[in-house]
Design a protein around this motif. Structure first.
Motif, PDB file in Angstrom:
ATOM      1  N   GLN A 140       0.900  -0.784  -0.281  1.00 17.65           N
ATOM      2  CA  GLN A 140      -0.179   0.060  -0.189  1.00 17.65           C
ATOM      3  C   GLN A 140       1.159   1.391  -0.641  1.00 17.65           C
ATOM      4  OE1 GLN A 140      -2.492  -0.420   3.389  1.00 17.65           O
ATOM      5  NE2 GLN A 140      -3.692  -2.212   2.621  1.00 17.65           N
ATOM      6  N   ALA A 141       1.457   1.431   0.796  1.00 14.30           N
ATOM      7  CA  ALA A 141       2.860   2.273   0.903  1.00 14.30           C
ATOM      8  C   ALA A 141       3.206   3.122  -0.633  1.00 14.30           C
ATOM      9  CB  ALA A 141       3.839   2.279   1.694  1.00 14.30           C
ATOM     10  N   THR A 142       4.089   1.275  -1.203  1.00 23.25           N
ATOM     11  CA  THR A 142       5.141   1.807  -2.808  1.00 23.25           C
ATOM     12  C   THR A 142       3.899   2.218  -3.403  1.00 23.25           C
ATOM     13  OG1 THR A 142       6.091  -0.050  -1.582  1.00 23.25           O
ATOM     14  CG2 THR A 142       5.673   0.779  -4.148  1.00 23.25           C
TER      15      THR A 142
ATOM     16  N   GLN B 292       0.921   3.718  -3.190  1.00 21.22           N
ATOM     17  CA  GLN B 292       0.378   5.201  -3.184  1.00 21.22           C
ATOM     18  C   GLN B 292       1.840   6.331  -2.858  1.00 21.22           C
ATOM     19  OE1 GLN B 292      -2.665   6.460  -1.712  1.00 21.22           O
ATOM     20  NE2 GLN B 292      -1.413   8.186  -1.937  1.00 21.22           N
TER      21      GLN B 292
END
Length: 140
Positions: free
Chosen positions: A10-12, A14
């Motif tokens: 998810q971080a990647t 975003q």
């Protein structure tokens, strides 16, 4: 318990979405921005250096670099040390964008450094490095 893989994904996603949005104003993608920053920081690199830095396959690098060359962002020439290798350097067009790209990337880095203590950053780096290695990757 938090699913680390899902959170990293998810971080990647975003981060990539945000970077692509910023890059769009210059007619670039986030990946192209990263390559311009990398090449600009090193002056000239081999295509295999880009492949290693971004952990991408040769075919992906070739396609991305061909598009960047067609857009007038980079030039590829035979490497002085090995004619089979392609040396990649920025064109004046990409060099003009380099400062804005670096400012964006440094801004992201500074926001993290400002928000988290050095000890927290060290734990984060240790965890991410372990996760990369756990999944078969290498990390410096």
């Amino acid at each position: 318990m938090q699913n680390f893989g899902m959170v990293i994904k998810q971080a990647t996603n975003q981060m990539n979405k945000h970077m692509d949005t910023y890059a769009k104003q210059f007619g670039l993608t986030g990946s192209q921005m990263s390559i311009i920053d990398f090449v600009g920081n090193h002056g000239q690199v081999l295509q295999r250096d880009i492949e290693a830095e971004f952990a991408i396959q040769r075919s992906t690098a070739t396609l991305t670099l061909q598009r960047m060359e067609k857009s007038g962002l980079i030039q590829r020439t035979a490497a002085a040390t090995d004619a089979r290798q392609k040396a990649v350097s920025l064109t004046p067009k990409a060099t003009k964008l380099k400062q804005k790209i670096t400012a964006y990337i440094q801004g992201q880095q500074q926001a993290m450094e400002k928000t988290f203590t050095p000890a927290e950053q060290a734990v984060f780096n240790r965890m991410i490095t372990y996760f990369i290695q756990l999944n078969g990757g290498a990390h410096d």
